[in-house]
Design an enzyme around this catalytic site. Structure first.
Site, PDB file in Angstrom:
ATOM      1  N   TYR A 195      -3.882 -18.440  12.144  1.00 31.29           N
ATOM      2  CA  TYR A 195      -2.751 -19.043  12.837  1.00 31.29           C
ATOM      3  C   TYR A 195      -1.936 -19.945  11.911  1.00 31.29           C
ATOM      4  O   TYR A 195      -1.066 -20.681  12.368  1.00 31.29           O
ATOM      5  CB  TYR A 195      -3.263 -19.837  14.045  1.00 31.29           C
ATOM      6  CG  TYR A 195      -4.074 -18.971  14.970  1.00 31.29           C
ATOM      7  CD1 TYR A 195      -5.461 -18.997  14.937  1.00 31.29           C
ATOM      8  CD2 TYR A 195      -3.453 -18.094  15.832  1.00 31.29           C
ATOM      9  CE1 TYR A 195      -6.216 -18.180  15.760  1.00 31.29           C
ATOM     10  CE2 TYR A 195      -4.197 -17.269  16.668  1.00 31.29           C
ATOM     11  CZ  TYR A 195      -5.570 -17.315  16.621  1.00 31.29           C
ATOM     12  OH  TYR A 195      -6.301 -16.496  17.435  1.00 31.29           O
ATOM     13  N   HIS A 234      -3.929  -8.922   4.192  1.00 32.45           N
ATOM     14  CA  HIS A 234      -5.329  -8.987   4.608  1.00 32.45           C
ATOM     15  C   HIS A 234      -5.530 -10.080   5.647  1.00 32.45           C
ATOM     16  O   HIS A 234      -4.927 -11.146   5.563  1.00 32.45           O
ATOM     17  CB  HIS A 234      -6.226  -9.292   3.401  1.00 32.45           C
ATOM     18  CG  HIS A 234      -6.481  -8.092   2.551  1.00 32.45           C
ATOM     19  ND1 HIS A 234      -7.402  -8.093   1.533  1.00 32.45           N
ATOM     20  CD2 HIS A 234      -5.950  -6.847   2.558  1.00 32.45           C
ATOM     21  CE1 HIS A 234      -7.417  -6.896   0.954  1.00 32.45           C
ATOM     22  NE2 HIS A 234      -6.542  -6.137   1.557  1.00 32.45           N
ATOM     23  N   ARG A 269       0.843  -1.199   0.000  1.00 36.41           N
ATOM     24  CA  ARG A 269       0.000   0.000   0.000  1.00 36.41           C
ATOM     25  C   ARG A 269       0.882   1.255   0.000  1.00 36.41           C
ATOM     26  O   ARG A 269       2.043   1.214   0.411  1.00 36.41           O
ATOM     27  CB  ARG A 269      -0.904   0.011   1.228  1.00 36.41           C
ATOM     28  CG  ARG A 269      -1.818  -1.205   1.355  1.00 36.41           C
ATOM     29  CD  ARG A 269      -2.552  -1.177   2.689  1.00 36.41           C
ATOM     30  NE  ARG A 269      -3.492  -2.277   2.838  1.00 36.41           N
ATOM     31  CZ  ARG A 269      -3.190  -3.465   3.350  1.00 36.41           C
ATOM     32  NH1 ARG A 269      -1.944  -3.697   3.750  1.00 36.41           N
ATOM     33  NH2 ARG A 269      -4.100  -4.403   3.459  1.00 36.41           N
ATOM     34  N   HIS A 287      -3.489   3.194  -6.587  1.00 39.94           N
ATOM     35  CA  HIS A 287      -3.907   1.927  -5.979  1.00 39.94           C
ATOM     36  C   HIS A 287      -4.193   0.859  -7.036  1.00 39.94           C
ATOM     37  O   HIS A 287      -4.175  -0.336  -6.734  1.00 39.94           O
ATOM     38  CB  HIS A 287      -5.157   2.154  -5.122  1.00 39.94           C
ATOM     39  CG  HIS A 287      -5.440   1.035  -4.172  1.00 39.94           C
ATOM     40  ND1 HIS A 287      -4.713   0.815  -3.011  1.00 39.94           N
ATOM     41  CD2 HIS A 287      -6.365   0.040  -4.207  1.00 39.94           C
ATOM     42  CE1 HIS A 287      -5.181  -0.250  -2.388  1.00 39.94           C
ATOM     43  NE2 HIS A 287      -6.174  -0.734  -3.076  1.00 39.94           N
ATOM     44  N   ARG A 299      -1.512  -1.786  -7.315  1.00 43.44           N
ATOM     45  CA  ARG A 299      -1.657  -2.901  -6.355  1.00 43.44           C
ATOM     46  C   ARG A 299      -2.673  -3.908  -6.855  1.00 43.44           C
ATOM     47  O   ARG A 299      -2.448  -5.128  -6.778  1.00 43.44           O
ATOM     48  CB  ARG A 299      -2.063  -2.322  -4.999  1.00 43.44           C
ATOM     49  CG  ARG A 299      -2.417  -3.347  -3.928  1.00 43.44           C
ATOM     50  CD  ARG A 299      -2.619  -2.614  -2.597  1.00 43.44           C
ATOM     51  NE  ARG A 299      -3.408  -3.369  -1.639  1.00 43.44           N
ATOM     52  CZ  ARG A 299      -2.924  -4.230  -0.759  1.00 43.44           C
ATOM     53  NH1 ARG A 299      -1.625  -4.491  -0.744  1.00 43.44           N
ATOM     54  NH2 ARG A 299      -3.709  -4.851   0.099  1.00 43.44           N
TER      55      ARG A 299
END
Length: 400
Positions: free
Chosen positions: A359, A350, A207, A324, A327
């Site tokens: 996890y 994300h 970003r 953007h 990206r």
């Protein structure tokens, strides 16, 4: 007709109204005030059953205060914002949505006064006023989040009145996916100090705020990896804040194609700040990199690129291509290499919706393979023998 003394209930009482229906009454355990059930009943037995259920709710601590929702919505919404612990940019956006779109309709009333019909009317009025569909959807989501807390956590209302199916969805226009040639056309046209920024945005998919906070120590040219440890937020006031990304997923290593290593090395040589803590990308005059001071540079590069942007975005002008979108282009290119959803989420920073995946850790070898796949696509598009790294232009008299 009230119950006789000999038949008085241990909890509450019932009485017959002039209409012939029966009313159940009880004293609220907190306020001590005499309350009536929310409805009347056709028979005495029904009224007594209602009292039994109210008593059971009271014993479980689930009895709601009928006056609990009589709090000012505007004050409640302000408190809700303060207690959410939102990131600065998110807090700023929510404050704007509340001030401009929600409080003018609901701010002076109570939380309990907001009904589904009222929410539907409010939303329809915004759409009829030609407020953008994305803004309307965002406003609806903020209102729904506030009232979710009022219903589920604070017990101010029985249920959330935001129950309009699909109102939280926004049909945003599909953003363009640029070709590799178009990415390089922008890089070739932009000021040399931003060439590597354009290429890295497309092929590492960080970003803008992550690039602005990037330091030399975060770049590993030997392995072709950048490590995202912080991000810069630019508030509407112009204030800049650099801090850890708002989610754990935002802190991540990201591999980039070997074709960009030389570009980034040259950039660091000519434009990066010195020292391990030196910033990789700086503003036009050597200061902080901001969206505001980058905007004119970006639009000038688009205009000078001599690319027919109608392929990417219909008949739209070139200045509708956003930074953007680089990206977005890189994410699509990574997907084309066969990257899995979890691998893409890793690169993008994300958080997954599935708590179990939070996890699971992506293997670095797979991220390197993604970057190599992107590198192959770059070489195929540009020719294996071509590598153009323009010499930086001498600064003009103004120092830019």
């Amino acid at each position: 007709m009230a119950n006789t003394k000999g038949n008085r209930r241990r909890f509450g009482s019932v009485r017959q109204l002039p209409s012939g229906r029966w009313q159940a009454r009880y004293r609220h355990p907190v306020t001590g005030q005499l309350r009536s059930a929310e409805q009347t009943y056709p028979t005495k037995t029904d009224a007594e059953l209602a009292l039994t259920l109210i008593e059971a709710d009271m014993a479980r601590g689930q009895l709601k205060d009928p006056d609990a929702g009589q709090v000012n919505f505007g004050d409640y919404a302000d408190t809700w914002l303060r207690e959410r612990g939102l990131a600065d940019r998110t807090l700023e956006r929510y404050e704007g949505v509340l001030r401009l779109y929600i409080k003018p309709t609901f701010g002076a009333g109570t939380v309990a006064a907001i009904t589904t019909a009222g929410v539907r009317s409010w939303r329809s009025a915004m759409l009829e006023a030609e407020i953008g569909a994305a803004t309307v959807a965002k406003s609806y989501r903020v209102l729904r989040a506030i009232l979710n807390t009022a219903a589920d956590e604070d017990g101010l209302i029985e249920r959330n009145p935001c129950r309009i199916k699909g109102a939280d969805k926004e049909d945003s226009a599909e953003r363009p996916v640029l070709t590799i040639e178009e990415v390089y056309a922008i890089a070739d046209s932009i000021e040399p100090r931003y060439r590597a920024l354009v290429l890295m945005a497309a092929f590492s998919t960080l970003r803008f705020g992550e690039f602005a906070a990037l330091r030399r120590r975060d770049v590993d040219l030997d392995r072709g990896i950048v490590r995202v440890r912080r991000a810069q937020a630019e508030l509407q006031t112009g204030q800049l804040k650099v801090k850890r990304p708002k989610s754990d997923a935002g802190v991540r290593p990201v591999a980039f194609p070997s074709s960009i290593v030389v570009e980034l090395a040259e950039h660091l040589r000519w434009f990066g700040e010195d020292g391990a803590a030196g910033r990789v990308f700086v503003g036009p005059r050597g200061g902080l990199l901001r969206r505001s001071n980058f905007h004119n540079v970006w639009t000038t590069a688009l205009a000078d690129s001599e690319v027919d942007w109608s392929r990417a975005l219909g008949e739209t002008e070139a200045d509708s291509i956003r930074f953007h979108d680089l990206r977005h282009t890189g994410n699509n290119l990574a997907a084309d290499t066969g990257a899995s959803t979890r691998e893409l989420m890793h690169r993008m920073g994300h958080s997954t919706m599935d708590a179990a995946l939070r996890y699971q850790h992506m293997r670095g070898e797979r991220d390197l393979l993604i970057a190599r796949g992107m590198d192959s696509a770059i070489k195929k598009a540009r020719g294996r023998g071509r590598r153009r790294v323009p010499e930086p232009r001498e600064p003009d008299a103004s120092g830019t």
